[in-house]
Scaffold this motif. Structure first.
Motif, PDB file in Angstrom:
ATOM      1  N   ASN A 189       0.851  -1.187   0.000  1.00  0.00           N
ATOM      2  CA  ASN A 189       0.000   0.000   0.000  1.00  0.00           C
ATOM      3  C   ASN A 189       0.889   1.241   0.000  1.00  0.00           C
ATOM      4  O   ASN A 189       1.289   1.733   1.059  1.00  0.00           O
ATOM      5  N   PRO A 190       1.222   1.777  -1.172  1.00  0.00           N
ATOM      6  CA  PRO A 190       2.135   2.928  -1.222  1.00  0.00           C
ATOM      7  C   PRO A 190       1.548   4.194  -0.619  1.00  0.00           C
ATOM      8  O   PRO A 190       2.270   5.005  -0.057  1.00  0.00           O
ATOM      9  N   VAL A 191       0.214   4.370  -0.727  1.00  0.00           N
ATOM     10  CA  VAL A 191      -0.406   5.584  -0.201  1.00  0.00           C
ATOM     11  C   VAL A 191      -0.252   5.651   1.309  1.00  0.00           C
ATOM     12  O   VAL A 191       0.168   6.675   1.876  1.00  0.00           O
ATOM     13  N   ALA A 192      -0.573   4.550   1.998  1.00  0.00           N
ATOM     14  CA  ALA A 192      -0.451   4.533   3.454  1.00  0.00           C
ATOM     15  C   ALA A 192       0.995   4.682   3.888  1.00  0.00           C
ATOM     16  O   ALA A 192       1.298   5.391   4.859  1.00  0.00           O
ATOM     17  N   CYS A 193       1.902   4.049   3.165  1.00  0.00           N
ATOM     18  CA  CYS A 193       3.326   4.112   3.533  1.00  0.00           C
ATOM     19  C   CYS A 193       3.870   5.529   3.417  1.00  0.00           C
ATOM     20  O   CYS A 193       4.520   6.037   4.339  1.00  0.00           O
ATOM     21  N   LEU A 194       3.604   6.188   2.304  1.00  0.00           N
ATOM     22  CA  LEU A 194       4.119   7.549   2.111  1.00  0.00           C
ATOM     23  C   LEU A 194       3.427   8.544   3.034  1.00  0.00           C
ATOM     24  O   LEU A 194       4.036   9.527   3.456  1.00  0.00           O
TER      25      LEU A 194
END
Length: 562
Positions: free
Chosen positions: A262-267
């Motif tokens: 999940n790139p959105v949550a990570c960033l």
């Protein structure tokens, strides 16, 4: 009375109070009991682990007035012990090596060595940071250090023993002090806080002890800062803020985002850390340590005793380790570890870490080697058992018919099995065969020559033969070849011409050309004659076909020149 910092107030006064250095304390106590007191001691170790404290305790033990002889338990009440504790003893001199580095300072010290102590048994010189002395100063100290007066004892303390000359070290009884374990620091802090009537949670004590990095003095200094900052109530969040540590909950959530891809949550989490003002380098090393904890838990199938971590954090690490495979953990750890140079050298470390996190999210998980070996073993057993039952070439059981697809697709046709290739296989075979040179006239001629004259055929095989134009037969040999001059002989050349005309049924012209070895034409080598057969055998090999189906692969190229 003015306030006294905790590091001074709780400085150990006996060997039993020294934390984490039992190997040194016990040795010194035994030496005192046995009367085996050296004339020079060297205490080496990191900052804040007890070097100077041990030197002072040893000085009190040697000069304590409570017993007629040196004792391993100084009373801390006699005049000698009290003066040594306060630092005003006439017979125990503490010298800062960083401030008195010159040879003149050492000469003044040596002039006083010959005088007997004013009151106590020994005249003791404690030199802190002794590695700061200059080379001439060390040289001036050598003779006296080797044969000091019987009433003199030298005690050296240093954080960098490698800078001390070997001639000095060899004249001392050396003790290497180790870093204090995190749990031992926590135990000491709990005892101290209980006496001071101050409450800090177990997690807060762990944060302090871990930040101290094995130094008790650093832990007490951090505790002083925290007490001054928090006043009445000390919260874990306040300790993390004061220490500049990233909340470990962020580390756990980032790991969950990477596992879920999940790139959105990570960033978003990373941006929250950045906007909170945390040092990105501290975050980098904190997350690197977190990945190391995950790897240790995963490999050891559970936490180990030396993992310094509160129970609730340990349980969270164990939970996260179960969501990632060992191969995936190894891959993201390597990616994060390789980013150290980027954040240290880049003027934009935030972007470097963002790109690294995205790369970790999209890192492909490889097939575990155990799973691959298990599939190969099952495949081998299937082939062997089937061949034994039928006594024929291995044929897999037919499956539900499915539309035929070309071999270039990711999976073999389900109904085609691993027998003779279907139409798509034949098209691939035809494509491969187009790459194979057909049996050329040159190759046929070599076979004809071998039937007539084997030695001559062997000579021709050292190079290449080809045809140019009408009736011109060219023989190419390496310029440094032993057979070049032999073939150029008139008798041999005439024989080749005769055989060539007999084979081709027409007049031929023979030309022998020396070339570099790298420029030889490989396509006319006799070994290429077998390439078509090798391609055919590879396409019809049941093991290869089953491997393609099992691993969902495709045949891209067949190499026959290995």
């Amino acid at each position: 009375m003015s306030y006294q910092v905790l590091a001074r107030k709780w400085r150990p006064q006996t060997f039993e109070e020294v934390v984490g250095q039992k190997h040194v304390s016990q040795t010194l106590k035994n030496a005192i009991k046995q009367g085996k007191i050296a004339h020079a001691f060297l205490f080496a170790g990191e900052r804040g682990v007890g070097k100077t404290s041990l030197a002072r305790i040893l000085a009190k033990a040697l000069n304590c007035h409570s017993t007629p002889q040196p004792t391993d338990v100084p009373c801390n009440t006699c005049p000698s012990c009290v003066e040594i504790t306060s630092g005003c003893s006439m017979d125990v001199l503490e010298i800062d090596g960083a401030s008195n580095t010159g040879v003149d300072d050492v000469r003044i010290l040596l002039e006083n060595v010959r005088y007997k102590p004013a009151r106590d048994r020994y005249k003791i010189y404690i030199i802190d940071e002794v590695h700061m002395l200059s080379k001439p100063a060390f040289n001036a100290l050598l003779k006296t250090l080797e044969e000091p007066p019987p009433h003199t004892v030298f005690m050296f303390a240093t954080t960098e023993p490698e800078k001390i000359p070997d001639t000095i070290i060899s004249r001392c009884l050396r003790f290497d002090l180790k870093r204090i374990a995190t749990q031992e620091i926590i135990t000491q802090l709990e005892r101290l806080l209980k006496a001071e009537q101050i409450h800090i949670s177990k997690r807060g004590l762990f944060l302090i002890a871990r930040a101290a990095e094995g130094s008790m003095r650093d832990a007490l200094s951090l505790l002083d800062r925290i007490l001054a900052y928090c006043r009445d109530e000390i919260k874990d969040a306040d300790i993390e803020e004061l220490l500049g540590r990233v909340d470990r909950s962020y580390l756990y959530k980032i790991t969950e985002a990477i596992a879920a891809k999940n790139p959105v949550a990570c960033l978003t989490l990373f941006n929250t850390i950045y906007e909170s003002g945390f040092d990105l380098r501290q975050f980098y090393y904190a997350y690197l340590e977190h990945l190391r904890d995950l790897m240790v838990v995963k490999v050891t199938s559970g936490p180990v005793a030396w993992m310094d971590m509160p129970e609730n954090d340990l349980a969270e690490v164990v939970r996260l380790a179960q969501t990632l495979s060992i191969e995936h953990l190894q891959r993201i750890f390597r990616l994060w570890f390789a980013a150290e140079s980027d954040i240290n050298q880049s003027p934009l470390p935030k972007i470097a870490l963002e790109m690294c996190l995205l790369e970790m999210i999209h890192a492909q998980q490889s097939i575990p080697i155990e799973e691959a070996l298990e599939k190969l073993e099952m495949l081998q057993q299937n082939i062997i058992s089937t061949s034994a039952m039928t006594g024929q070439r291995w044929q897999p059981p037919l499956k539900t018919p499915a539309p035929e697809r070309k071999l270039e697709s990711k999976k073999n046709p389900a109904g085609s099995g691993c027998s003779a290739p279907a139409e798509a296989d034949e098209s691939f075979l035809q494509e491969q065969e187009e790459k194979v040179p057909q049996k050329s006239d040159a190759a046929g001629f070599l076979e004809f020559v071998r039937q007539q004259d084997v030695p001559l055929a062997s000579k021709l095989e050292q190079g290449t033969i080809r045809f140019q134009g009408e009736g011109e037969f060219i023989i190419e040999l390496p310029a440094n070849s032993f057979f070049l001059e032999t073939i150029r002989e008139r008798e041999t050349e005439n024989k080749i011409k005769r055989l060539c005309e007999e084979f081709f049924k027409k007049a031929m012209t023979i030309k022998v050309v020396p070339v570099k070895k790298a420029h030889l034409h490989k396509e006319s080598r006799p070994s290429d004659l077998d390439r078509k057969k090798k391609v055919h055998d590879a396409l019809h090999n049941p093991l290869i076909q089953k491997l393609v189906e099992t691993f969902d692969g495709k045949i891209v190229e067949i190499k026959t020149d290995i």
